[in-house]
Every structure is written in structure tokens, then in C-alpha cells.
Design a protein around this motif. Structure first.
Motif, mmCIF file in Angstrom:
data_model
loop_
_atom_site.group_PDB
_atom_site.id
_atom_site.type_symbol
_atom_site.label_atom_id
_atom_site.label_comp_id
_atom_site.label_asym_id
_atom_site.label_seq_id
_atom_site.Cartn_x
_atom_site.Cartn_y
_atom_site.Cartn_z
ATOM 1 N N ILE A 107 -2.295 9.904 0.973
ATOM 2 C CA ILE A 107 -1.381 9.233 1.696
ATOM 3 C C ILE A 107 -3.270 8.417 2.068
ATOM 4 C CG2 ILE A 107 -1.105 9.361 4.391
ATOM 5 C CD1 ILE A 107 0.648 11.764 3.925
ATOM 6 N N ALA A 108 -4.210 9.263 2.692
ATOM 7 C CA ALA A 108 -5.428 8.487 2.523
ATOM 8 C C ALA A 108 -6.134 7.407 1.695
ATOM 9 C CB ALA A 108 -6.642 9.645 2.925
ATOM 10 N N ASP A 109 -5.619 7.750 0.649
ATOM 11 C CA ASP A 109 -5.778 6.936 -0.731
ATOM 12 C C ASP A 109 -5.156 5.781 -0.632
ATOM 13 O OD1 ASP A 109 -8.353 8.452 -1.970
ATOM 14 O OD2 ASP A 109 -6.521 9.397 -2.689
ATOM 15 N N GLU A 110 -3.421 6.003 -0.263
ATOM 16 C CA GLU A 110 -2.577 4.424 -0.129
ATOM 17 C C GLU A 110 -3.259 4.269 0.893
ATOM 18 O OE1 GLU A 110 1.656 3.700 0.104
ATOM 19 O OE2 GLU A 110 1.091 5.686 -0.987
ATOM 20 N N ILE A 111 -3.484 4.449 2.681
ATOM 21 C CA ILE A 111 -3.441 3.676 3.088
ATOM 22 C C ILE A 111 -4.758 2.803 2.958
ATOM 23 C CG2 ILE A 111 -4.959 3.260 5.700
ATOM 24 C CD1 ILE A 111 -3.130 5.935 6.010
ATOM 25 N N LEU A 112 -6.091 3.221 2.461
ATOM 26 C CA LEU A 112 -7.510 2.461 2.839
ATOM 27 C C LEU A 112 -6.559 1.953 1.669
ATOM 28 C CD1 LEU A 112 -10.085 5.186 1.467
ATOM 29 C CD2 LEU A 112 -9.670 3.749 2.920
ATOM 30 N N THR A 141 -5.779 -4.846 1.184
ATOM 31 C CA THR A 141 -4.820 -5.410 0.785
ATOM 32 C C THR A 141 -4.617 -6.721 2.436
ATOM 33 O OG1 THR A 141 -3.340 -4.631 -1.003
ATOM 34 C CG2 THR A 141 -2.843 -6.283 -0.191
ATOM 35 N N LEU A 142 -4.283 -5.953 3.261
ATOM 36 C CA LEU A 142 -3.768 -6.413 4.105
ATOM 37 C C LEU A 142 -4.726 -7.387 4.617
ATOM 38 C CD1 LEU A 142 -2.476 -3.694 5.949
ATOM 39 C CD2 LEU A 142 -0.934 -5.701 5.282
ATOM 40 N N TRP A 143 -6.302 -7.362 4.546
ATOM 41 C CA TRP A 143 -7.689 -7.149 4.830
ATOM 42 C C TRP A 143 -7.537 -8.644 3.802
ATOM 43 C CZ3 TRP A 143 -10.505 -2.658 6.475
ATOM 44 C CH2 TRP A 143 -9.962 -1.935 7.914
ATOM 45 N N THR A 144 -7.649 -9.230 2.290
ATOM 46 C CA THR A 144 -8.056 -9.816 1.990
ATOM 47 C C THR A 144 -7.053 -10.993 1.326
ATOM 48 O OG1 THR A 144 -8.105 -8.416 -0.301
ATOM 49 C CG2 THR A 144 -10.395 -7.855 1.209
ATOM 50 N N ALA A 145 -5.839 -10.248 1.004
ATOM 51 C CA ALA A 145 -4.684 -10.589 0.135
ATOM 52 C C ALA A 145 -4.124 -12.356 1.395
ATOM 53 C CB ALA A 145 -3.968 -9.843 -0.121
#
Length: 309
Positions: free
Chosen positions: A138-143, A148-152
């Protein structure tokens, strides 16, 4: 060497800085202002959403919300970085977390560090409805989702746990492409996770400084570590062992303080630097009994120790 301070009073661990348990907003502002003016690198807070009952005698039940406290610290300061030790990633939805951290980064002028872990208190996971045994994935997916949310421009994340698409997400962090990410934990998965990002925070620190080198070798052996030799941070959240003041800080003579200072400098410039520590905590010797004494120690440390290190 960069020096952080874990903000006292944000939790009420029994026996740990009892005076800090009475701090109000003004008291926190005084401490934060002193840290900001004295040149410390970062101020950190810890995260627990609740405390398992069996742990209350050891850790207490009072733990402030980490993100709220980071936002408060941002408003009370101008230059110090804002960090955590650590944010427990599986407690957070990535969209909500991306928004919160980006907002703090914008309002602070780009001063957020993102130090994360996967958590250990199973009862908290049960209460949140998060599968404890899947916390690492879960942590890996959140990272991945945070990046993505911060760069795309038009972020889209399709994962096992989260589906985020068809949304515009602003503001994005001031720091580009994203705030630095530091990974806490000592297991092999945590070390591999750290190698993919910007630094490692050994957590918990229930082992000795001399046990760090093989763990660092493991991190440095990961393919994702390549090219980070000069930038990768190792943040050791423990003061040097064997460096003490028999009468405490307030009761020490000038000669005793000079000797204490020299031992600290020797430890930081010797053992810490040799092993590869790049960040650590500044904390007074045991016995600090008041906010005033604590602030006096921070100023002394900033004037006597930090410039020499």
C-alpha cells in the motif's frame, strides 16, 4: 551535518519532557521561533492516529495530528524545514495526502520534507480498515500516486488499492518535481524503498550506530541508488552515546560545558561522519526541567556545536 529537532509536547510520552505536556500554542511558537532563528535544518513531528491500550503506559494516549502540526509549524516559521518521524503512509488516501502536503509546501514557500514509514500498530490499521499485512505494498502504491499527482498535468493513477483519474489536482508543491522523500524503517523492503528515493531514516533506533554500515551497504547496492552518492541523506535520530553532563545542562559549569561541546563535536565529525550520517537530532542531556532551559540549550547548541560541525 544537518541538525533537526523533534518538536517536544506534540506527544505526551510518560517521563519525556514532562514540562512540554503543558505547552499551549504560544509555547510551541516560542520553541519554533527559536529553532527558526538558530539555524536548525528541520523540525519533526511524529504520527499516531490513536494508541493501542496496551501501549498507553509506555507511549501515552496524547499524540497531535502530524499534518496539522506541520501546518502550524509552517505558519510560525520562515526558514526551517518541516518534517515527520514519520508519516504512516497506509493511514492516508494519496489524493488527500497529496493535497495536504502540497498546500503546506506552498504556504511555507517550499519547506516540506516527506518522511514516511509503513507503521507497526496493528490496532490502528484495524480501526482504519486497512489490511495490516499489505501495508508495504500500500505504501509503495501511495508513493507512486503522490509522484503522479504532484507532477502530471492530468494525473491518472490505476493501482490495486487506488483509482484516481479524470481530476485536476492543484496546487502542486513549490518544490519540483516533488518534495524530497525519506523512508523510515530497517527491514529489507524498507531499505529497498529508501534506495528509490532521497534518504533513509533508521526507525526505530533500537540498535547501535555501528550496526548501520551493513544496512547502508545494502541500500547502496540497489540499482535505484545509482547517482545519489552525493545527495542521499541518512537521518539518525539519536544523540551520541556516552556524551553526558553529570549535573545536567542548567547545573553545568563553563568548563563542563566546554568539555561536553568538544565531545559532541568529536562524535559528529568522527563516528557519525565516518559512517555516513548526514542528518541527526539535537537534543539536550537528560534532566531539562522547563521550557526556558530547553530554549537555552537550543541556543547554546546552535552557537557552540553547529558551526564547528
Amino acid at each position: 551535518m544537518k541538525f533537526d529537532v523533534i518538536l517536544p509536547g506534540t506527544n505526551h510520552i510518560p517521563g519525556f519532557y514532562p514540562w512540554s505536556h503543558a505547552l499551549d500554542g504560544d509555547g510551541f511558537r516560542r520553541i519554533l521561533r527559536t529553532l527558526d532563528e538558530s539555524g536548525f535544518h528541520a523540525v519533526s513531528v511524529s504520527e499516531h492516529l490513536a494508541m493501542p491500550l496496551f501501549e498507553v503506559p509506555r507511549l501515552g494516549s496524547y499524540w497531535q495530528d502530524a499534518l496539522s502540526t506541520m501546518a502550524f509549524a509552517a505558519a510560525a516559521t520562515y526558514r526551517i524545514r518541516l518534517d515527520a518521524a514519520v508519516l504512516v503512509l497506509p493511514y492516508h488516501h494519496p489524493l488527500r495526502l497529496a493535497k495536504s502536503l502540497a498546500t503546506i509546501d506552498v504556504l511555507s514557500g517550499g519547506r516540506v520534507n516527506v518522511s514516511i514509514g509503513v507503521g507497526h500498530a496493528e490496532q490502528e490499521f484495524v480501526a482504519m480498515g486497512v489490511p495490516f499485512r499489505e501495508r508495504g505494498s500500500i505504501a509503495d502504491e501511495i508513493l507512486e500516486a503522490l509522484h503522479t499527482l504532484w507532477t502530471a498535468e492530468q494525473p491518472a493513477h490505476h493501482g490495486k488499492y487506488f483509482e484516481i483519474t479524470g481530476l485536476a489536482v492543484d496546487p502542486r508543491p513549490v518544490q519540483r518535481p516533488r518534495p524530497p522523500v525519506y523512508v523510515g524503517g530497517n527491514s529489507a523492503p524498507a531499505l529497498r524503498r529508501a534506495a528509490r528515493y532521497d534518504g533513509w531514516q533508521p526507525n526505530p533506533t533500537d540498535f547501535t550506530l555501528e550496526e548501520i554500515p551493513p544496512l547502508l551497504d545494502y541500500i547502496r547496492g540497489q540499482p535505484e541508488y545509482a547517482g545519489k552518492e552525493e545527495s542521499f541523506d541518512i537521518n539518525w535520530l539519536k544523540s551520541p552515546t556516552g556524551v553526558t553532563l553529570s549535573e545536567g545542562f542548567a547545573g553545568a559549569t563553563a568548563s563542563e560545558l566546554n568539555g561536553y561541546r568538544d565531545q559532541l563535536i568529536e562524535a559528529y565529525c568522527g563516528r557519525y561522519r565516518k559512517i555516513g550520517i548526514t542528518r541527526t537530532v539535537a537534543e539536550p542531556p537528560p534532566g531539562v526541567g522547563s521550557e526556558l532551559e530547553y530554549l537555552d540549550y537550543l541556543r547554546w547548541f546552535a552557537e557552540e556545536v553547529m558551526p564547528e560541525v
